[in-house]
Design a protein around this motif. Structure first.
Motif, short mmCIF file in Angstrom:
data_model
loop_
_atom_site.label_atom_id
_atom_site.label_comp_id
_atom_site.label_asym_id
_atom_site.label_seq_id
_atom_site.Cartn_x
_atom_site.Cartn_y
_atom_site.Cartn_z
N GLN A 1 -11.82 4.40 10.33
CA GLN A 1 -12.87 3.66 9.56
C GLN A 1 -11.78 2.77 8.50
O GLN A 1 -12.17 1.55 8.54
CB GLN A 1 -13.56 4.54 8.76
CG GLN A 1 -14.52 3.83 7.78
CD GLN A 1 -14.14 3.37 6.36
OE1 GLN A 1 -13.10 4.39 5.80
NE2 GLN A 1 -14.66 2.47 5.76
N MET A 2 -10.76 3.33 8.11
CA MET A 2 -9.72 2.55 7.39
C MET A 2 -9.20 1.51 8.14
O MET A 2 -8.91 0.44 7.56
CB MET A 2 -8.67 3.64 6.85
CG MET A 2 -8.60 3.69 5.38
SD MET A 2 -7.17 4.62 4.75
CE MET A 2 -7.94 6.16 4.77
N ALA A 3 -8.74 2.07 9.50
CA ALA A 3 -8.15 0.93 10.15
C ALA A 3 -9.13 -0.25 10.36
O ALA A 3 -8.46 -1.29 10.48
CB ALA A 3 -7.88 1.62 11.78
N ALA B 1 0.71 -1.17 0.10
CA ALA B 1 0.06 -0.28 -0.10
C ALA B 1 0.92 1.19 0.03
O ALA B 1 1.99 1.09 0.21
CB ALA B 1 -0.62 0.08 1.20
N GLY B 2 0.50 2.44 -0.41
CA GLY B 2 1.08 3.63 -0.51
C GLY B 2 2.29 3.87 -1.20
O GLY B 2 3.05 4.44 -0.94
N ALA B 3 2.15 2.96 -2.36
CA ALA B 3 3.19 2.70 -3.28
C ALA B 3 3.47 4.35 -4.17
O ALA B 3 4.67 4.36 -4.85
CB ALA B 3 3.19 1.48 -4.40
N THR B 4 2.51 5.14 -4.20
CA THR B 4 2.74 6.28 -4.85
C THR B 4 3.32 7.50 -3.93
O THR B 4 3.43 8.73 -4.15
CB THR B 4 1.46 6.86 -5.50
OG1 THR B 4 0.37 7.12 -4.28
CG2 THR B 4 0.81 6.10 -6.55
N GLY B 5 3.38 6.89 -2.55
CA GLY B 5 4.05 7.80 -1.52
C GLY B 5 5.41 7.69 -1.12
O GLY B 5 5.99 6.82 -1.74
N ARG B 6 5.86 8.08 -0.06
CA ARG B 6 7.45 8.12 0.25
C ARG B 6 7.71 6.93 0.77
O ARG B 6 8.97 6.38 0.26
CB ARG B 6 7.66 9.22 1.29
CG ARG B 6 7.26 10.62 0.88
CD ARG B 6 7.56 11.78 1.63
NE ARG B 6 6.52 11.38 2.93
CZ ARG B 6 6.49 12.39 3.84
NH1 ARG B 6 7.15 13.61 3.94
NH2 ARG B 6 5.67 12.22 4.94
N1 LIG Z 1 5.43 12.48 9.38
C1 LIG Z 1 6.21 11.78 10.34
O1 LIG Z 1 6.96 12.41 10.86
C2 LIG Z 1 5.94 10.31 10.72
C3 LIG Z 1 6.49 9.57 11.62
C4 LIG Z 1 6.15 8.44 11.95
C5 LIG Z 1 5.19 7.65 11.08
N2 LIG Z 1 4.50 8.25 10.16
C6 LIG Z 1 3.46 7.54 9.26
O2 LIG Z 1 3.65 7.26 8.03
C7 LIG Z 1 2.76 7.40 7.08
C8 LIG Z 1 2.79 8.36 5.91
O3 LIG Z 1 3.82 7.61 5.14
P1 LIG Z 1 4.23 8.37 3.96
O4 LIG Z 1 5.00 9.71 4.34
O5 LIG Z 1 5.06 7.35 3.26
O6 LIG Z 1 2.84 8.71 3.32
P2 LIG Z 1 2.71 9.57 1.91
O7 LIG Z 1 3.92 10.07 1.11
O8 LIG Z 1 1.88 10.80 2.63
O9 LIG Z 1 1.80 8.74 0.83
C9 LIG Z 1 0.45 8.40 1.44
C10 LIG Z 1 0.08 7.33 0.53
O10 LIG Z 1 -1.20 6.68 1.05
C11 LIG Z 1 -1.93 6.52 -0.54
N3 LIG Z 1 -3.29 6.66 -0.06
C12 LIG Z 1 -3.90 7.75 0.37
N4 LIG Z 1 -5.28 7.34 0.42
C13 LIG Z 1 -5.32 6.27 0.27
C14 LIG Z 1 -6.75 5.22 0.29
N5 LIG Z 1 -7.84 5.78 0.69
N6 LIG Z 1 -6.37 4.15 -0.18
C15 LIG Z 1 -5.43 3.58 -0.62
N7 LIG Z 1 -4.11 4.49 -0.68
C16 LIG Z 1 -4.30 5.75 -0.04
C17 LIG Z 1 -1.48 7.57 -1.09
O11 LIG Z 1 -1.98 7.46 -2.47
P3 LIG Z 1 -2.21 8.50 -3.59
O12 LIG Z 1 -1.31 8.82 -4.29
O13 LIG Z 1 -3.56 8.13 -4.25
O14 LIG Z 1 -2.91 9.82 -2.72
C18 LIG Z 1 0.06 7.66 -1.06
O15 LIG Z 1 0.62 6.53 -1.81
C19 LIG Z 1 1.48 7.92 8.16
O16 LIG Z 1 0.71 6.85 8.42
C20 LIG Z 1 1.96 8.51 9.40
O17 LIG Z 1 1.45 8.30 10.49
C21 LIG Z 1 4.94 9.52 9.78
#
Ligand SMILES: NC(=O)c1ccc[n+]([C@@H]2O[C@H](COP(=O)([O-])OP(=O)(O)OC[C@H]3O[C@@H](n4cnc5c(N)ncnc54)[C@H](OP(=O)(O)O)[C@@H]3O)[C@@H](O)[C@H]2O)c1
Length: 293
Positions: free
Chosen positions: A88-90, A7-12
């Motif tokens: 809800q997602m959880a 999951a989240g493959a378009t994210g970081r």
């Molecule tokens: N920021 C911090 O310092 C920190 C620290 C520890 C943990 N975290 C955790 O890290 C996580 C975020 O990771 P990240 O930075 O890699 O995320 P990110 O870059 O914001 O990417 C979010 C990903 O989730 C996808 N997404 C969003 N809504 C979706 C849905 N309804 N169904 C399926 N996919 C969905 C997005 O796809 P789209 O391209 O479609 O939007 C994207 O691929 C969070 O859970 C956060 O709690 C953050």
């Protein structure tokens, strides 16, 4: 051959997990919400499944028969709500994991999820950790500390006002990990043939706001002043950057817990990422170069 869903493959983090698995020759399916975003992954040899993490029947079907699942709870949920859609997602994810019988889940959690109250944005992560723990799957809970990549949010105040806002006292250092390190650690956990159920704190080099400001200042070749934002102004300042109110309140709550020393690593073991902040800043300022384009 082992098969994985990411999951989240378009994210970081998720993008690094999927790339690492493909580089190891693993059969990998990425979840996307937008077909166009899947094209690049097909080109790299991945299967692409279009759907949402909030759709339990889509997820249950996708997870049947696979060996491992990398899951996160996205923060980019449509405003105004923040906690409710993530809760809800959880529930949808936990139900799909239970019903599909997927044997191993690597969950991207957060260090703040270790406390039940005052955890801010990690409220639903705490819930998901607990709900996944009720299933029979081997569960790797990765709890990263603060991301180095959050410094991207400081570019606007730095370039427009010459300031580096700090939500903690300027000389208090937190361990900070690069998302690329988190992705590599998650992929290695997923590819482990005999995974244990465990909590892994994912740490990194410690940086204070003053040190982060100095690193950004040097990369931008511009003098920056650290401005400590008083706790009473946290929510107002965050919403002023465009953050939705409920998320701003959550971040302020978490900052208060960090400031009070209530959030500390307490997992079964820890892994420390080594990427330094300068590399992360360079990647943010010159993304094409960092991606090798
Ligand atoms: N920021 C911090 O310092 C920190 C620290 C520890 C943990 N975290 C955790 O890290 C996580 C975020 O990771 P990240 O930075 O890699 O995320 P990110 O870059 O914001 O990417 C979010 C990903 O989730 C996808 N997404 C969003 N809504 C979706 C849905 N309804 N169904 C399926 N996919 C969905 C997005 O796809 P789209 O391209 O479609 O939007 C994207 O691929 C969070 O859970 C956060 O709690 C953050």
């Amino acid at each position: 051959m082992s098969a994985y869903v990411v999951a989240g493959a378009t994210g970081r983090v998720g993008s690094v997990v999927a790339r690492e698995l493909l580089a190891r020759g693993k059969q990998t399916t990425v979840i996307v919400r937008d077909d166009a975003k899947g094209t690049r992954w097909r080109g790299m040899g991945a299967e692409v499944a279009k759907g949402s993490l909030g759709d339990r029947s889509f997820l249950t079907t996708l997870l049947r028969g696979v060996d491992g699942f990398f899951v996160l709870l996205p923060e980019n949920v449509p405003p105004p709500g923040f906690h409710a859609p993530r809760a809800q997602m959880a529930e949808a994810i936990a139900a799909a994991v239970k019903n599909s019988g997927v044997p191993h889940v690597v969950m991207l959690s957060a260090i703040a999820a270790s406390i039940p109250e005052g955890n801010g944005p990690a409220k639903a992560l705490h819930q998901l950790e607990r709900r996944l723990g009720e299933s029979d799957t081997s569960l790797t809970r990765l709890r990263p500390c603060y991301y180095q990549d959050n410094i991207a949010g400081m570019l606007a105040p730095a370039t427009t006002q010459g300031i580096y806002p700090s939500f903690l006292p300027a000389d208090v250092a937190l361990p900070m990990v690069a998302t690329r390190d988190v992705g590599r650690i998650a992929a290695a956990a997923l590819a482990d043939d005999s995974p244990a159920t465990e909590i892994v704190d994912v740490l990194g080099p410690p940086y204070s706001a003053r040190q982060l400001s100095a690193a950004l200042s040097s990369a931008l070749r511009r003098l920056l002043h650290v401005v400590e934002v008083p706790p009473a102004a946290h929510v107002r300042t965050l919403t002023g950057t465009g953050m939705p109110l409920e998320m701003a309140e959550a971040v302020a709550e978490m900052m208060a817990s960090f400031a009070a020393g209530r959030i500390t690593p307490c997992g079964h073991r820890r892994i420390v990422g080594t990427t330094p902040i300068d590399e992360v800043i360079a990647g943010i300022l010159r993304p094409d170069e960092a991606a090798g384009l």
